[in-house]
Design an enzyme around this catalytic site. Structure first.
Site, PDB file in Angstrom:
ATOM      1  CD  GLU A  77      -2.826  -1.190   2.516  1.00 52.18           C
ATOM      2  OE1 GLU A  77      -2.805  -0.302   3.343  1.00 52.18           O
ATOM      3  OE2 GLU A  77      -3.713  -2.128   2.502  1.00 52.18           O
ATOM      4  CD  GLU A  99      -4.363  -8.059   2.066  1.00 54.03           C
ATOM      5  OE1 GLU A  99      -5.197  -7.260   2.659  1.00 54.03           O
ATOM      6  OE2 GLU A  99      -3.277  -7.912   2.416  1.00 54.03           O
TER       7      GLU A  99
HETATM    8  C1  XIL Z   1      -6.251  -5.994   8.609  1.00 55.56           C
HETATM    9  C2  XIL Z   1      -6.511  -7.444   9.416  1.00 55.56           C
HETATM   10  O1  XIL Z   1      -7.303  -8.149   8.958  1.00 55.56           O
HETATM   11  C3  XIL Z   1      -6.946  -6.782  10.720  1.00 55.56           C
HETATM   12  O2  XIL Z   1      -7.254  -7.726  11.690  1.00 55.56           O
HETATM   13  C4  XIL Z   1      -6.388  -5.866  11.489  1.00 55.56           C
HETATM   14  O3  XIL Z   1      -7.051  -5.024  12.439  1.00 55.56           O
HETATM   15  C5  XIL Z   1      -5.882  -4.464  10.596  1.00 55.56           C
HETATM   16  O4  XIL Z   1      -5.316  -5.159   9.141  1.00 55.56           O
HETATM   17  N1  XIL Z   1      -4.741  -4.667   3.922  1.00 55.56           N
HETATM   18  C6  XIL Z   1      -3.629  -5.371   4.459  1.00 55.56           C
HETATM   19  C7  XIL Z   1      -4.089  -6.332   5.877  1.00 55.56           C
HETATM   20  O5  XIL Z   1      -2.850  -5.521   3.903  1.00 55.56           O
HETATM   21  O6  XIL Z   1      -2.806  -6.402   6.338  1.00 55.56           O
HETATM   22  C8  XIL Z   1      -5.263  -5.700   6.526  1.00 55.56           C
HETATM   23  O7  XIL Z   1      -5.486  -6.468   7.548  1.00 55.56           O
HETATM   24  C9  XIL Z   1      -6.331  -5.605   5.505  1.00 55.56           C
HETATM   25  C10 XIL Z   1      -6.014  -4.498   4.438  1.00 55.56           C
END
Ligand code: XIL
Length: 395
Positions: free
Chosen positions: A168, A287
């Protein structure tokens, strides 16, 4: 991938087996109904890894463990490899939770996506506060980042399939930065854009075999390729990194979607994945989840259309990935509605709760999205869908 076998012992499979039956195949062989097979088993023929994020705390629940172990051939730590967890106190690494996760993956013969080395979120407070109060200057910050990447990558060396090296790093069209897409965040503000190339070089030095990925959201499809097209920006960034021989091996599209937006067709997903593959990098969907904007008093009548739209989105992503031979893995960000991060995350803009984003319900029972993934994996193959092309790490 060849060493993996289909194991139909998960709760999901057991529940389905009760009503299932074998279907005869024209070749005279009996093949099992795809609904009785695991995602992991169904994906094997395509040499595709099907993964999930793992909530380490939930591994205490035997039902969660069972589904995680049987349905998936790849896993990602949802939180426990993030910097704030690994180094809560400066200079003192705590590997306990990450090692619990690794032990689970290794016991179940699962490939690991390492997540995440460089990100703007979930940083330890000693780091962000030290930078804010001036006690950590730019030169020291760069050295701290170098040391962190080296320490973590060396610690897990040889055990990680794909590392999310940088996560990101780029703005969105709706960020209030004005004008074109560009770099954003803590690392960019303090070190400039050069940290991206540095991070990949440092990661490569620490593990010559892991595939090194750039990972981001809202890069699921190309837009108009103009100044507000985030996918096109990331594409140019990766092209530039490759031209400078920076060791980047892959691009991960997070694919956090919501049925409240118009989403993409399988053709658009494939076009995005092929676009990156043309630069010589592998791709992954890292994801995947699809949120629903929940009505106040949900009923079957209001929920069913949402579940169908959700299944369409999961399926478009799977078909796009299957169709692009360099798409190595399809990872969901949690597999059941009870543990999904969407239950607690605020997705903004005052539209009420957006959740129910996973492929299984809160009792681990299949939703339409899960059935769609089974069907996509089962009923695809040559000539249009061919096995994955393995990626070799570049030097
Ligand atoms: C999220 C987790 O799922 C949560 O439990 C945490 O509170 C915040 O992060 N993009 C990413 C992930 O790369 O690491 C994130 O994960 C979701 C968005």
């Amino acid at each position: 991938m060849g060493r993996r076998t289909a194991v139909v012992t998960g709760l999901v499979a057991v529940a389905v087996l009760a009503g299932g039956s074998a279907v005869p195949a024209s070749a005279g062989r009996t093949v099992r109904d795809p609904q009785q097979q695991t995602l992991r088993g169904l994906a094997e023929r395509h040499h595709l890894a099907v993964g999930t994020a793992i909530d380490v705390a939930a591994l205490d629940d035997p039902a969660y463990r069972q589904v995680a172990a049987t349905q998936f051939s790849s896993v990602t730590a949802e939180n426990v490899m993030k910097w704030e967890t690994l180094e809560p106190v400066r200079g003192r690494y705590d590997w306990a939770a990450a090692e619990e996760f690794m032990a689970f993956a290794e016991a179940n013969d699962q490939l690991v996506r390492g997540h995440v080395l460089v990100w703007n979120n979930q940083l330890p407070s000693w780091l962000t506060e030290g930078v804010a109060d001036g006690s950590i200057d730019t030169a020291e910050l760069r050295e701290i980042l170098h040391r962190h990447i080296t320490t973590v990558v060396q610690h897990f060396r040889g055990r990680i399939w794909q590392w999310d090296v940088v996560n990101e790093a780029v703005t969105d069209s709706w960020d209030s930065t004005g004008g074109a897409i560009g770099y954003k965040g803590f690392w960019y503000q303090h070190l400039g854009a050069g940290y991206v190339a540095d991070a990949f070089r440092w990661a490569r030095a620490a593990d010559p075999k892991a595939l090194l990925f750039y990972n981001d959201y809202n890069i699921d499809a190309f837009g108009d390729r103009g100044p507000l097209d985030k996918t096109a920006f990331v594409h140019r960034m990766v092209k530039d990194l490759r031209a400078r021989h920076v060791p980047i091996d892959g691009v991960g599209s997070q694919a956090h979607l919501s049925t409240r937006y118009g989403n993409y067709s399988a053709f658009q997903i494939k076009e995005m994945l092929d676009g990156f593959a043309q630069l010589g990098v592998a791709t992954a969907l890292t994801e995947v989840d699809v949120r629903n904007q929940l009505p106040d008093n949900p009923t079957g009548d209001t929920l069913n259309p949402l579940l169908q739209a959700q299944a369409y989105n999961y399926s478009a992503l799977m078909q796009g990935c299957l169709a692009s031979r360099h798409c190595l893995s399809y990872t969901v960000w949690g597999f059941d509605d009870a543990h999904s991060w969407t239950n607690t995350w605020d997705f903004g803009s005052g539209v009420g709760k957006e959740a129910m984003a996973a492929v299984l319900d809160e009792d681990y029972q299949p939703k339409p999205a899960f059935r769609a993934l089974q069907a996509d994996l089962a009923w695809s193959g040559p000539p249009m869908v061919l096995p994955r092309v393995p990626q070799r790490p570049i030097r």
